[in-house]
Design a protein around this motif. Structure first.
Motif, mmCIF file in Angstrom:
data_model
loop_
_atom_site.group_PDB
_atom_site.id
_atom_site.type_symbol
_atom_site.label_atom_id
_atom_site.label_comp_id
_atom_site.label_asym_id
_atom_site.label_seq_id
_atom_site.Cartn_x
_atom_site.Cartn_y
_atom_site.Cartn_z
ATOM 1 N N SER A 252 -16.333 0.464 -95.745
ATOM 2 C CA SER A 252 -15.951 -0.855 -96.277
ATOM 3 C C SER A 252 -14.901 -1.496 -95.392
ATOM 4 O O SER A 252 -14.913 -2.708 -95.165
ATOM 5 C CB SER A 252 -15.403 -0.713 -97.705
ATOM 6 O OG SER A 252 -16.450 -0.460 -98.595
ATOM 7 N N SER A 253 -13.977 -0.686 -94.890
ATOM 8 C CA SER A 253 -12.918 -1.207 -94.022
ATOM 9 C C SER A 253 -13.497 -1.765 -92.728
ATOM 10 O O SER A 253 -13.083 -2.824 -92.253
ATOM 11 C CB SER A 253 -11.909 -0.093 -93.685
ATOM 12 O OG SER A 253 -11.347 0.443 -94.851
ATOM 13 N N VAL A 254 -14.442 -1.044 -92.151
ATOM 14 C CA VAL A 254 -15.060 -1.497 -90.902
ATOM 15 C C VAL A 254 -15.753 -2.843 -91.106
ATOM 16 O O VAL A 254 -15.564 -3.792 -90.331
ATOM 17 C CB VAL A 254 -16.070 -0.442 -90.386
ATOM 18 C CG1 VAL A 254 -16.972 -1.021 -89.305
ATOM 19 C CG2 VAL A 254 -15.326 0.776 -89.856
ATOM 20 N N ALA A 255 -16.542 -2.946 -92.172
ATOM 21 C CA ALA A 255 -17.251 -4.206 -92.433
ATOM 22 C C ALA A 255 -16.253 -5.322 -92.709
ATOM 23 O O ALA A 255 -16.406 -6.449 -92.222
ATOM 24 C CB ALA A 255 -18.209 -4.029 -93.619
ATOM 25 N N PRO B 87 -10.666 3.441 -84.278
ATOM 26 C CA PRO B 87 -9.339 3.030 -84.716
ATOM 27 C C PRO B 87 -9.106 3.199 -86.208
ATOM 28 O O PRO B 87 -8.042 3.649 -86.628
ATOM 29 C CB PRO B 87 -9.283 1.556 -84.302
ATOM 30 C CG PRO B 87 -10.148 1.490 -83.110
ATOM 31 C CD PRO B 87 -11.276 2.442 -83.386
ATOM 32 N N ILE B 88 -10.088 2.835 -87.025
ATOM 33 C CA ILE B 88 -9.866 2.935 -88.468
ATOM 34 C C ILE B 88 -9.708 4.396 -88.888
ATOM 35 O O ILE B 88 -8.934 4.707 -89.813
ATOM 36 C CB ILE B 88 -11.011 2.227 -89.259
ATOM 37 C CG1 ILE B 88 -10.627 2.038 -90.715
ATOM 38 C CG2 ILE B 88 -12.324 2.973 -89.124
ATOM 39 C CD1 ILE B 88 -9.503 1.091 -90.986
ATOM 40 N N GLN B 89 -10.390 5.301 -88.210
ATOM 41 C CA GLN B 89 -10.206 6.726 -88.520
ATOM 42 C C GLN B 89 -8.807 7.192 -88.119
ATOM 43 O O GLN B 89 -8.139 7.920 -88.859
ATOM 44 C CB GLN B 89 -11.266 7.562 -87.793
ATOM 45 C CG GLN B 89 -12.672 7.334 -88.304
ATOM 46 C CD GLN B 89 -13.709 8.074 -87.473
ATOM 47 O OE1 GLN B 89 -13.820 7.861 -86.266
ATOM 48 N NE2 GLN B 89 -14.473 8.938 -88.116
ATOM 49 N N VAL C 243 -22.592 0.780 -93.649
ATOM 50 C CA VAL C 243 -22.679 -0.567 -93.090
ATOM 51 C C VAL C 243 -24.123 -0.800 -92.652
ATOM 52 O O VAL C 243 -24.674 -0.027 -91.867
ATOM 53 C CB VAL C 243 -21.709 -0.743 -91.901
ATOM 54 C CG1 VAL C 243 -21.878 -2.120 -91.264
ATOM 55 C CG2 VAL C 243 -20.261 -0.560 -92.372
ATOM 56 N N VAL C 244 -24.736 -1.831 -93.202
ATOM 57 C CA VAL C 244 -26.116 -2.189 -92.864
ATOM 58 C C VAL C 244 -26.087 -3.573 -92.220
ATOM 59 O O VAL C 244 -25.708 -4.557 -92.863
ATOM 60 C CB VAL C 244 -27.011 -2.200 -94.122
ATOM 61 C CG1 VAL C 244 -28.434 -2.608 -93.742
ATOM 62 C CG2 VAL C 244 -27.001 -0.841 -94.807
ATOM 63 N N ASP C 245 -26.458 -3.614 -90.942
ATOM 64 C CA ASP C 245 -26.418 -4.889 -90.204
ATOM 65 C C ASP C 245 -25.075 -5.602 -90.405
ATOM 66 O O ASP C 245 -25.015 -6.789 -90.754
ATOM 67 C CB ASP C 245 -27.577 -5.806 -90.629
ATOM 68 C CG ASP C 245 -28.911 -5.326 -90.073
ATOM 69 O OD1 ASP C 245 -28.915 -4.487 -89.147
ATOM 70 O OD2 ASP C 245 -29.946 -5.788 -90.575
ATOM 71 N N ASP C 246 -24.010 -4.844 -90.222
ATOM 72 C CA ASP C 246 -22.630 -5.365 -90.276
ATOM 73 C C ASP C 246 -22.106 -5.660 -91.675
ATOM 74 O O ASP C 246 -20.981 -6.138 -91.810
ATOM 75 C CB ASP C 246 -22.460 -6.627 -89.404
ATOM 76 C CG ASP C 246 -22.647 -6.320 -87.932
ATOM 77 O OD1 ASP C 246 -22.303 -5.198 -87.519
ATOM 78 O OD2 ASP C 246 -23.152 -7.184 -87.204
ATOM 79 N N MET C 247 -22.904 -5.407 -92.697
ATOM 80 C CA MET C 247 -22.415 -5.651 -94.062
ATOM 81 C C MET C 247 -22.235 -4.338 -94.810
ATOM 82 O O MET C 247 -23.068 -3.430 -94.693
ATOM 83 C CB MET C 247 -23.411 -6.510 -94.846
ATOM 84 C CG MET C 247 -23.372 -7.980 -94.457
ATOM 85 S SD MET C 247 -24.553 -8.928 -95.432
ATOM 86 C CE MET C 247 -24.151 -8.418 -97.078
ATOM 87 N N ALA C 248 -21.138 -4.244 -95.582
ATOM 88 C CA ALA C 248 -20.944 -3.062 -96.414
ATOM 89 C C ALA C 248 -21.961 -3.073 -97.553
ATOM 90 O O ALA C 248 -22.098 -4.072 -98.259
ATOM 91 C CB ALA C 248 -19.523 -3.048 -96.977
ATOM 92 N N ALA D 32 -3.250 1.322 -93.571
ATOM 93 C CA ALA D 32 -4.130 1.723 -92.462
ATOM 94 C C ALA D 32 -4.989 0.547 -91.995
ATOM 95 O O ALA D 32 -5.097 0.282 -90.792
ATOM 96 C CB ALA D 32 -5.010 2.891 -92.900
ATOM 97 N N ILE D 33 -5.577 -0.150 -92.945
ATOM 98 C CA ILE D 33 -6.427 -1.294 -92.577
ATOM 99 C C ILE D 33 -5.565 -2.370 -91.916
ATOM 100 O O ILE D 33 -5.955 -2.973 -90.906
ATOM 101 C CB ILE D 33 -7.145 -1.844 -93.829
ATOM 102 C CG1 ILE D 33 -8.079 -0.776 -94.408
ATOM 103 C CG2 ILE D 33 -7.919 -3.119 -93.499
ATOM 104 C CD1 ILE D 33 -8.641 -1.100 -95.779
ATOM 105 N N ASP D 34 -4.391 -2.586 -92.465
ATOM 106 C CA ASP D 34 -3.496 -3.609 -91.917
ATOM 107 C C ASP D 34 -3.088 -3.272 -90.487
ATOM 108 O O ASP D 34 -3.025 -4.146 -89.613
ATOM 109 C CB ASP D 34 -2.254 -3.710 -92.817
ATOM 110 C CG ASP D 34 -1.326 -4.827 -92.387
ATOM 111 O OD1 ASP D 34 -1.798 -5.976 -92.301
ATOM 112 O OD2 ASP D 34 -0.143 -4.553 -92.111
#
Ligand code: FES
Ligand code: FES
Length: 161
Positions: free
Chosen positions: A111-114, A88-90, A53-58, A147-149
């Motif tokens: 990617s999920s975090v972004a 949380p995502i982990q 993630v770079v500046d909030d973007m994947a 998981a993402i959901d």
């Protein structure tokens, strides 16, 4: 080619490295900064294993030069855990068994975090579209989508994404 000084901020830490200007960001992260959670799985910018993630973007770290990331804030999978506490995502990936060999997992997490940062109440299709740049050869994706959901639905609201 002469090496040049590059300053990168990764996981809120500043690094100074000397690199060939043609060094890719994934090479800088793995080979110079020695954060090897970020994987390199292809030579065609297609697998997504290198996603950070770079500046909030994947961003696929094999698709940009390290020098292009100077002045940005880079987050890798090593930066998700804070003070020994999983993000949380982990936790969700663990709870849903959203990995097998694990090679895609770091990129999939980033990617999920972004995606979750910019899409607060995603539909299943939006989740699948959100991770379409990441290939997983093991799971069939359903557990990853679950998981993402579960994070999107607030199962882990006490923690940051
Ligand atoms: S290593 Fe495959 S997309 Fe970057
Ligand atoms: S868990 Fe093996 S490639 Fe995704």
């Amino acid at each position: 080619m002469e090496k040049q000084l590059l300053r990168l901020n990764v996981n809120d830490q500043n690094y100074e490295i000397y690199i060939n200007p043609k060094t890719l960001l994934v090479e800088a992260i793995r080979d110079h900064i020695e954060l090897t959670g970020t994987k390199r799985g292809c030579d065609t910018v297609s697998c997504g294993a290198c996603t950070v993630v770079v500046d909030d973007m994947a961003v696929k770290a094999c698709s940009v030069l390290a020098v292009q990331a100077e002045g940005t804030k880079i987050l890798t999978s090593e930066g998700l855990e804070v003070n020994g506490k999983l993000a949380p995502i982990q936790k969700a990936f663990l709870d849903e068994g959203a990995f097998q060999c694990g090679f895609c997992t770091s990129g999939m997490l980033m990617s999920s975090v972004a995606f979750l940062n910019e899409t607060k109440k995603p539909t299943e299709k939006e989740i699948r579209d959100g991770i379409e740049g990441n290939i997983c050869r093991c799971t069939g994706y359903n557990s990853i989508v679950r998981a993402i959901d579960s994070v999107a639905k607030g199962k882990y609201t006490e923690d940051k994404v």
